[in-house]
Design an enzyme around this catalytic site. Structure first.
Site, PDB file in Angstrom:
ATOM      1  N   SER A  27       0.105   0.263 -28.349  1.00 20.93           N
ATOM      2  CA  SER A  27      -0.551  -1.124 -28.051  1.00 20.93           C
ATOM      3  C   SER A  27      -0.323  -1.366 -26.664  1.00 20.93           C
ATOM      4  N   GLU A 167      11.108  -5.125 -27.829  1.00 18.40           N
ATOM      5  CA  GLU A 167      10.960  -5.281 -26.554  1.00 18.40           C
ATOM      6  C   GLU A 167      11.101  -6.980 -26.512  1.00 18.40           C
ATOM      7  N   TYR A 169      10.564  -9.714 -28.334  1.00 14.16           N
ATOM      8  CA  TYR A 169       9.877 -10.597 -29.130  1.00 14.16           C
ATOM      9  C   TYR A 169      10.226 -11.392 -30.304  1.00 14.16           C
ATOM     10  N   ARG A 217       7.171  -1.623 -35.098  1.00  7.13           N
ATOM     11  CA  ARG A 217       7.828  -1.352 -34.031  1.00  7.13           C
ATOM     12  C   ARG A 217       9.204  -1.916 -33.878  1.00  7.13           C
ATOM     13  N   HIS A 255      11.932  -6.962 -22.654  1.00  9.73           N
ATOM     14  CA  HIS A 255      11.290  -7.290 -21.418  1.00  9.73           C
ATOM     15  C   HIS A 255      12.380  -7.678 -20.182  1.00  9.73           C
ATOM     16  N   ALA A 257      15.385  -6.864 -19.832  1.00 15.16           N
ATOM     17  CA  ALA A 257      16.473  -5.869 -19.585  1.00 15.16           C
ATOM     18  C   ALA A 257      16.436  -5.510 -18.045  1.00 15.16           C
ATOM     19  N   ARG A 314      -0.482   3.693 -21.950  1.00 14.52           N
ATOM     20  CA  ARG A 314      -1.116   3.916 -20.709  1.00 14.52           C
ATOM     21  C   ARG A 314      -1.705   5.106 -20.329  1.00 14.52           C
ATOM     22  N   CYS A 337      -1.643   9.698 -16.561  1.00 17.48           N
ATOM     23  CA  CYS A 337      -0.846   8.288 -16.045  1.00 17.48           C
ATOM     24  C   CYS A 337       0.212   8.421 -15.136  1.00 17.48           C
ATOM     25  N   GLN A 342       0.239  -0.365 -11.600  1.00 17.58           N
ATOM     26  CA  GLN A 342      -0.296  -1.196 -10.537  1.00 17.58           C
ATOM     27  C   GLN A 342      -1.758  -1.863 -11.101  1.00 17.58           C
ATOM     28  N   CYS A 356      -6.932   0.791 -14.792  1.00 13.81           N
ATOM     29  CA  CYS A 356      -6.048   1.618 -14.584  1.00 13.81           C
ATOM     30  C   CYS A 356      -6.279   2.115 -12.854  1.00 13.81           C
ATOM     31  N   VAL A 451     -15.305  16.803  10.510  1.00 18.25           N
ATOM     32  CA  VAL A 451     -16.950  16.855  10.490  1.00 18.25           C
ATOM     33  C   VAL A 451     -17.170  16.044  11.895  1.00 18.25           C
TER      34      VAL A 451
HETATM   35  P1  FAD Z   1      -6.519   8.386   3.227  1.00 18.64           P
HETATM   36  O1  FAD Z   1      -5.253   8.467   2.111  1.00 18.64           O
HETATM   37  O2  FAD Z   1      -6.008   8.077   4.711  1.00 18.64           O
HETATM   38  O3  FAD Z   1      -7.473   9.489   3.299  1.00 18.64           O
HETATM   39  C1  FAD Z   1      -8.385   9.836   4.442  1.00 18.64           C
HETATM   40  C2  FAD Z   1      -8.491  11.347   4.416  1.00 18.64           C
HETATM   41  O4  FAD Z   1      -9.603  11.577   5.510  1.00 18.64           O
HETATM   42  C3  FAD Z   1      -7.475  12.160   5.091  1.00 18.64           C
HETATM   43  O5  FAD Z   1      -7.176  13.254   4.081  1.00 18.64           O
HETATM   44  C4  FAD Z   1      -7.786  12.738   6.314  1.00 18.64           C
HETATM   45  O6  FAD Z   1      -7.162  13.823   6.669  1.00 18.64           O
HETATM   46  C5  FAD Z   1      -9.358  12.549   6.284  1.00 18.64           C
HETATM   47  N1  FAD Z   1      -9.898  12.550   7.436  1.00 18.64           N
HETATM   48  C6  FAD Z   1     -10.059  11.612   8.499  1.00 18.64           C
HETATM   49  N2  FAD Z   1     -10.771  11.741   9.572  1.00 18.64           N
HETATM   50  C7  FAD Z   1     -11.293  12.916   9.141  1.00 18.64           C
HETATM   51  C8  FAD Z   1     -12.606  13.664   9.690  1.00 18.64           C
HETATM   52  N3  FAD Z   1     -13.233  13.219  10.806  1.00 18.64           N
HETATM   53  N4  FAD Z   1     -13.157  14.561   9.046  1.00 18.64           N
HETATM   54  C9  FAD Z   1     -12.691  14.972   7.809  1.00 18.64           C
HETATM   55  N5  FAD Z   1     -11.719  14.285   7.206  1.00 18.64           N
HETATM   56  C10 FAD Z   1     -10.988  13.535   7.748  1.00 18.64           C
HETATM   57  N6  FAD Z   1      -0.608   3.479  -2.868  1.00 18.64           N
HETATM   58  C11 FAD Z   1      -0.721   2.964  -4.162  1.00 18.64           C
HETATM   59  O7  FAD Z   1      -1.478   2.355  -4.751  1.00 18.64           O
HETATM   60  N7  FAD Z   1       0.506   2.991  -4.991  1.00 18.64           N
HETATM   61  C12 FAD Z   1       1.529   3.687  -4.254  1.00 18.64           C
HETATM   62  O8  FAD Z   1       2.713   3.829  -5.235  1.00 18.64           O
HETATM   63  C13 FAD Z   1       1.666   4.260  -3.047  1.00 18.64           C
HETATM   64  N8  FAD Z   1       2.717   4.609  -2.702  1.00 18.64           N
HETATM   65  C14 FAD Z   1       2.456   5.346  -1.265  1.00 18.64           C
HETATM   66  C15 FAD Z   1       3.531   5.988  -0.652  1.00 18.64           C
HETATM   67  C16 FAD Z   1       3.462   6.479   0.514  1.00 18.64           C
HETATM   68  C17 FAD Z   1       4.747   7.004   1.178  1.00 18.64           C
HETATM   69  C18 FAD Z   1       2.388   6.285   1.275  1.00 18.64           C
HETATM   70  C19 FAD Z   1       2.148   7.083   2.679  1.00 18.64           C
HETATM   71  C20 FAD Z   1       1.216   5.632   0.819  1.00 18.64           C
HETATM   72  C21 FAD Z   1       1.327   5.099  -0.626  1.00 18.64           C
HETATM   73  N9  FAD Z   1       0.430   4.521  -1.160  1.00 18.64           N
HETATM   74  C22 FAD Z   1       0.377   3.962  -2.399  1.00 18.64           C
HETATM   75  C23 FAD Z   1      -0.983   4.252  -0.448  1.00 18.64           C
HETATM   76  C24 FAD Z   1      -2.035   5.118  -0.735  1.00 18.64           C
HETATM   77  O9  FAD Z   1      -1.646   6.401  -0.660  1.00 18.64           O
HETATM   78  C25 FAD Z   1      -3.356   4.912   0.168  1.00 18.64           C
HETATM   79  O10 FAD Z   1      -3.539   3.598   0.402  1.00 18.64           O
HETATM   80  C26 FAD Z   1      -4.575   5.419  -0.247  1.00 18.64           C
HETATM   81  O11 FAD Z   1      -4.279   6.855  -0.831  1.00 18.64           O
HETATM   82  C27 FAD Z   1      -5.713   5.599   0.828  1.00 18.64           C
HETATM   83  O12 FAD Z   1      -6.797   6.262   0.399  1.00 18.64           O
HETATM   84  P2  FAD Z   1      -7.817   6.701   1.514  1.00 18.64           P
HETATM   85  O13 FAD Z   1      -8.741   7.653   0.848  1.00 18.64           O
HETATM   86  O14 FAD Z   1      -8.684   5.445   1.720  1.00 18.64           O
HETATM   87  O15 FAD Z   1      -7.166   7.113   2.782  1.00 18.64           O
HETATM   88  P1  NAP Z   2       2.613  -3.267   3.983  1.00 12.56           P
HETATM   89  O1  NAP Z   2       3.202  -3.539   2.611  1.00 12.56           O
HETATM   90  O2  NAP Z   2       1.449  -3.944   4.727  1.00 12.56           O
HETATM   91  O3  NAP Z   2       3.749  -3.186   5.194  1.00 12.56           O
HETATM   92  C1  NAP Z   2       3.852  -3.008   6.295  1.00 12.56           C
HETATM   93  C2  NAP Z   2       5.172  -3.668   6.862  1.00 12.56           C
HETATM   94  O4  NAP Z   2       5.142  -3.571   8.207  1.00 12.56           O
HETATM   95  C3  NAP Z   2       5.346  -4.802   6.714  1.00 12.56           C
HETATM   96  O5  NAP Z   2       6.745  -4.864   6.052  1.00 12.56           O
HETATM   97  C4  NAP Z   2       5.392  -5.574   8.141  1.00 12.56           C
HETATM   98  O6  NAP Z   2       6.417  -6.570   7.734  1.00 12.56           O
HETATM   99  C5  NAP Z   2       5.589  -4.461   9.025  1.00 12.56           C
HETATM  100  N1  NAP Z   2       4.634  -4.618  10.177  1.00 12.56           N
HETATM  101  C6  NAP Z   2       3.245  -4.948  10.353  1.00 12.56           C
HETATM  102  N2  NAP Z   2       2.823  -4.776  11.383  1.00 12.56           N
HETATM  103  C7  NAP Z   2       3.900  -4.711  12.128  1.00 12.56           C
HETATM  104  C8  NAP Z   2       4.280  -4.532  13.875  1.00 12.56           C
HETATM  105  N3  NAP Z   2       3.239  -4.639  14.548  1.00 12.56           N
HETATM  106  N4  NAP Z   2       5.479  -4.571  14.226  1.00 12.56           N
HETATM  107  C9  NAP Z   2       6.606  -4.403  13.283  1.00 12.56           C
HETATM  108  N5  NAP Z   2       6.471  -4.465  12.015  1.00 12.56           N
HETATM  109  C10 NAP Z   2       5.148  -4.553  11.630  1.00 12.56           C
HETATM  110  O7  NAP Z   2       2.103  -1.598   4.191  1.00 12.56           O
HETATM  111  P2  NAP Z   2       2.715  -0.055   4.117  1.00 12.56           P
HETATM  112  O8  NAP Z   2       4.182  -0.330   3.747  1.00 12.56           O
HETATM  113  O9  NAP Z   2       2.418   0.413   5.189  1.00 12.56           O
HETATM  114  O10 NAP Z   2       2.034   0.361   2.728  1.00 12.56           O
HETATM  115  C11 NAP Z   2       0.644   0.660   2.829  1.00 12.56           C
HETATM  116  C12 NAP Z   2      -0.125   0.527   1.426  1.00 12.56           C
HETATM  117  O11 NAP Z   2       0.312   1.247   0.671  1.00 12.56           O
HETATM  118  C13 NAP Z   2       0.230  -0.974   0.957  1.00 12.56           C
HETATM  119  O12 NAP Z   2      -1.059  -1.778   0.558  1.00 12.56           O
HETATM  120  C14 NAP Z   2       1.072  -0.662  -0.404  1.00 12.56           C
HETATM  121  O13 NAP Z   2       0.610  -1.766  -1.226  1.00 12.56           O
HETATM  122  C15 NAP Z   2       0.830   0.521  -0.607  1.00 12.56           C
HETATM  123  N6  NAP Z   2       2.179   1.139  -1.320  1.00 12.56           N
HETATM  124  C16 NAP Z   2       2.149   0.831  -2.361  1.00 12.56           C
HETATM  125  C17 NAP Z   2       3.662   1.161  -3.103  1.00 12.56           C
HETATM  126  C18 NAP Z   2       4.026   0.858  -4.513  1.00 12.56           C
HETATM  127  O14 NAP Z   2       5.021   1.150  -5.000  1.00 12.56           O
HETATM  128  N7  NAP Z   2       3.191   0.070  -5.105  1.00 12.56           N
HETATM  129  C19 NAP Z   2       4.671   2.076  -2.228  1.00 12.56           C
HETATM  130  C20 NAP Z   2       4.014   2.047  -1.049  1.00 12.56           C
HETATM  131  C21 NAP Z   2       3.073   1.968  -0.481  1.00 12.56           C
HETATM  132  P3  NAP Z   2       6.767  -7.780   8.748  1.00 12.56           P
HETATM  133  O15 NAP Z   2       5.426  -8.237   9.804  1.00 12.56           O
HETATM  134  O16 NAP Z   2       7.272  -8.899   7.961  1.00 12.56           O
HETATM  135  O17 NAP Z   2       7.683  -7.110   9.479  1.00 12.56           O
HETATM  136 FE1  SF4 Z   3      -0.824   4.706 -15.889  1.00  9.87          FE
HETATM  137 FE2  SF4 Z   3      -0.900   3.582 -13.334  1.00  9.87          FE
HETATM  138 FE3  SF4 Z   3      -3.258   3.851 -14.909  1.00  9.87          FE
HETATM  139 FE4  SF4 Z   3      -1.337   1.916 -15.722  1.00  9.87          FE
HETATM  140  S1  SF4 Z   3      -2.218   1.915 -13.848  1.00  9.87           S
HETATM  141  S2  SF4 Z   3      -2.363   3.435 -17.042  1.00  9.87           S
HETATM  142  S3  SF4 Z   3       0.507   2.879 -15.048  1.00  9.87           S
HETATM  143  S4  SF4 Z   3      -1.756   5.208 -14.147  1.00  9.87           S
END
Ligand code: FAD
Ligand code: NAP
Ligand code: SF4
Length: 669
Positions: A27, A167, A169, A217, A255, A257, A314, A337, A342, A356, A451
């Site tokens: 569910s 859970e 409920y 459940r 929930h 916990a 999920r 999944c 998120q 999803c 590219v």
């Molecule tokens: P990118 O991932 O930046 O992909 C762009 C691609 O384009 C790259 O592979 C790059 O090499 C390529 N590229 C750039 N220029 C060129 C060119 N000229 N020619 C060919 N290729 C090129 N998001 C979540 O939703 N949940 C999370 O829990 C989460 N955790 C994260 C944890 C970490 C540590 C990080 C770093 C990110 C996390 N994110 C998370 C964020 C998420 O990964 C990104 O927001 C998302 O993947 C962005 O996708 P994108 O395709 O727009 O860009």
């Molecule tokens: P973010 O959540 O926007 O955080 C960026 C951080 O940088 C903020 O804490 C901001 O806080 C700080 N910042 C911004 N501009 C700055 C500046 N000029 N100087 C100093 N500090 C500055 O983005 P992110 O951590 O880079 O993550 C990128 C995306 O990936 C996000 O959208 C996030 O949702 C996603 N992500 C999600 C998860 C997850 O578990 N769901 C995990 C990782 C990433 P202050 O301005 O307050 O300092």
């Molecule tokens: Fe699984 Fe994340 Fe999709 Fe939910 S959003 S079903 S947790 S992959």
């Protein structure tokens, strides 16, 4: 039948009916079951899962009366008008050869409305509304409501019902002393506390007859103080079996916990032991649940005799065709999944429709449709991150001729760094899925190919998905040798010292702390020690003292904004991250002004005082900027030039948005 998955694909005979295999879609509340929704969308959502081969589906929770609502006007089955709606669902599922149970859920004190009731009048720590303690007469009439609800479900064509008794409920609020402090026939000893659920089962059986599935459940480990002991849980399960249930499903934790039970850092199949222990006590089939997301784990649980059925909720949102892919011998094609919550639970808890992250069609089956094109076009996609791969695969699936250019030597973009974080190992599955899907859809992938503008001219449509790069703040000393940005650390290009300052407490800053402090240890034993869980449930609730972790680095996390730190990650996961940071003694400083960096460390101002953090390494997790090197050069080119994901907007970017934008664009081209 695939040899390796013969337990998973084996039918289950329940005497009066047969399930075609051992996979149950557990569910999951999507919001589509709420009364104000068009049930056509819900029917399409479940029909696709039935077409995908799942053995049994269980709907999201449907209340037996108004007091039982989770939300105002939530799904309810208490009048004949509801039967008409639900028939659309059961008809659609049966047409695809599936079977479906309706879950009856009375939220009790977890309801978000003023009519909430419970065994006692204590508010839950996660709820806004204080419940009213149910009177004896009210309990009796609620039992009747359960009976009527199940009978209406039967009239609507369901193959059975599942009674939600875990859970935290309502029924759980009766069977545990945590909420139930009553002194009447519904409180006190376990025999009295379980009277309500047992009477509910008896009434339902009386109303629906013997040839109707009743699943229950039951919470097999409550993970809260005032939960039940194992002996009590076994006593309740046996009484439920005696009262007439057909199947017993595993519930894990309330929930409220303070132990995470389904987030990605919980090891796969972490709770199979409690189901296995229960299976030895009963003669009816039992179902394992929680964090089972791959056919390998499901098969292993069934093959070892730990359970008769495996519930995956999920994972069936992420891939409706999970079972068919296994049966066809292609489990590597499953869109797994990753337990991020998120797209699904975080949406539900914000009052939005669940979907999803890895499958934006989930619960949008009638709105996001991938129709075969009659005019195949040549499409260039630049960037093989989440946005680019999503766009490329959907466009190719629709029949377009797609070339995907990626500058690096592998696909995945930023997401490849997420999977380097301990507790986020699952994220590698999404990259594996896309790698496979690029192959099966026939996308021409060109790696190590940054590219040029010239190369793009020969395509009919150009999709720019070049993503983001780390932002380097304009701060004196940002080029100092102590400074690294997150990508350098997560890609293993630079190794931080022992005393570290992490600048920026967004999602990546919090992940960075986990990366600096945690080990990649996905064992159930390690996780139980960290969170203080005893799967033998010797003590009430299965809680024991956690083992203090070994702290290998001193980490300080900073942000400029005042207020709570690490508020970035979603509602269902943020609290677990924050608790984890506390366990590892991460120092958190909010409301700071960065001044400069030099040999002494990071200089900052807080509450009008200047300070210096004497650290070896300063890691920048200060957000990102779009990579937008490529631009259209003529007005005509502009019409066929599309920018998605991080390349379009770096702020508020996550993989959910990136994947959805890619799919939505490709569905239109
Ligand atoms: P990118 O991932 O930046 O992909 C762009 C691609 O384009 C790259 O592979 C790059 O090499 C390529 N590229 C750039 N220029 C060129 C060119 N000229 N020619 C060919 N290729 C090129 N998001 C979540 O939703 N949940 C999370 O829990 C989460 N955790 C994260 C944890 C970490 C540590 C990080 C770093 C990110 C996390 N994110 C998370 C964020 C998420 O990964 C990104 O927001 C998302 O993947 C962005 O996708 P994108 O395709 O727009 O860009
Ligand atoms: P973010 O959540 O926007 O955080 C960026 C951080 O940088 C903020 O804490 C901001 O806080 C700080 N910042 C911004 N501009 C700055 C500046 N000029 N100087 C100093 N500090 C500055 O983005 P992110 O951590 O880079 O993550 C990128 C995306 O990936 C996000 O959208 C996030 O949702 C996603 N992500 C999600 C998860 C997850 O578990 N769901 C995990 C990782 C990433 P202050 O301005 O307050 O300092
Ligand atoms: Fe699984 Fe994340 Fe999709 Fe939910 S959003 S079903 S947790 S992959």
């Amino acid at each position: 039948m695939t040899e390796h998955y013969d337990h998973l694909l084996q039918p289950l005979d329940l005497g009066f009916t047969q399930l075609r295999n051992r996979v149950v879609m557990g569910s999951m509340h999507t919001g589509l079951e709420d009364r104000f929704y068009n049930y056509g969308k819900l029917a399409a959502y479940f029909a696709e899962r039935a077409r995908g081969g799942v053995g049994l589906i269980i709907t999201g929770g449907i209340a037996p009366n108004r007091q039982g609502w989770l939300l105002p006007l939530g799904g309810t089955m208490n009048r004949y008008g509801d039967v008409i709606n639900h028939r659309r669902v059961t008809h659609a599922v049966h047409k695809e050869g599936g079977k479906i149970l309706m879950q009856i859920l009375h939220a009790g004190r977890y309801g978000y409305h003023p009519f909430v009731v419970s065994s006692g009048a204590t508010k839950s720590p996660i709820s806004k509304f204080k419940p009213r303690a149910m009177r004896d007469k009210e309990i009796v009439s609620t039992i009747a409501d359960y009976g009527r609800c199940a009978r209406l479900a039967q009239l609507a064509g369901y193959d059975g019902v599942e009674i939600m008794g875990s859970e935290g409920y309502l029924l759980n609020q009766f069977i545990c002393k945590r909420v139930n402090q009553r002194t009447d026939r519904w409180g006190g000893a376990v025999e009295n506390r379980m009277r309500f659920p047992v009477e509910v089962v008896k009434r339902i059986r009386e109303k629906v007859g013997p040839k109707f599935i009743i699943a229950y459940r039951l919470s097999l480990i409550d993970l809260v103080e005032g939960g039940n002991t194992w002996d009590e849980i076994v006593t309740i399960a046996k009484a439920l079996e005696q009262a007439g249930i057909t199947l017993l499903n595993t519930g894990i934790g309330w929930h409220e916990a303070r132990v995470p039970t389904i987030v990605t850092s919980v090891p796969r199949a972490a709770f199979r032991q409690v189901t296995a222990s229960m299976r030895k006590e009963l003669s009816i089939p039992v179902m394992a649940s929680n964090r089972i997301n791959t056919p390998e784990d499901a098969e292993a649980i069934l093959a070892s005799g730990d359970a008769d059925l495996v519930s995956m909720a999920r994972p069936l949102l992420a891939d409706a065709y999970f079972v068919n892919k296994v049966a066809e011998g292609h489990p590597e094609r499953i869109n797994t999944c990753i337990a991020c919550n998120q797209g699904c639970l975080d949406q539900t808890f914000s009052g939005k429709r669940a979907t999803c992250l890895v499958n934006p069609r989930a619960a949008f089956e009638t709105e996001l449709v991938y129709v075969k094109t009659r005019q195949p076009k040549r499409i260039a996609v630049v960037g093989a991150g989440m946005a680019g791969m999503s766009a490329a695969t959907v466009a190719a699936e629709r029949g377009h001729l797609v070339t995907l250019f990626e500058a690096r030597d592998d696909v995945g973009g930023q997401f490849t760094m997420a999977m380097a974080v301990p507790g986020k190992e699952e994220f590698k599955e999404t990259i594996r899925y896309f790698r496979e899907h690029l192959k099966t859809t026939g996308v021409d992938l060109r790696l190590e190919h940054a590219v040029t503008h010239e190369e793009l001219k020969s395509f009919d449509e150009v999709i720019i998905a070049t993503g983001v790069r780390p932002r380097l703040p304009a701060l004196p000393g940002v080029d100092h040798g102590k400074v690294m940005h997150y990508a350098e650390v997560l890609r293993g290009e630079k190794v931080p010292g022992r005393r570290v300052a992490v600048m920026g407490a967004g999602g990546i800053g919090v992940d960075m702390c986990e990366f600096l402090l945690h080990e990649h240890d996905q064992s159930v034993e390690h996780w139980c020690q960290q969170w203080g869980v005893d799967l033998a449930v010797k003590e009430a609730g299965g809680l024991v003292a956690p083992v203090a972790p070994v702290i290998k680095r001193e980490v300080t996390l900073l942000q400029r904004r005042p207020g709570r730190m690490g508020a970035g990650p979603g509602k269902t996961t943020g609290w677990a991250h924050r608790l984890s940071l506390l366990q590892y003694k991460v120092k958190m400083l909010a409301g700071v002004e960065y001044l400069h960096i030099d040999d002494a460390g990071l200089h900052y101002r807080s509450e009008k005082m200047d300070h210096v953090l004497d650290v070896d390494t300063i890691i920048l997790c200060t957000g990102q900027e779009s990579v937008v090197a490529l631009q259209p050069d003529t007005d005509q080119a502009k019409e066929h030039w599309h920018v998605i994901g991080g390349a379009k907007l770096a702020g508020e970017l996550d993989a959910r948005r990136a994947i959805r934008e890619g799919a939505e664009l490709a569905a239109r081209l």
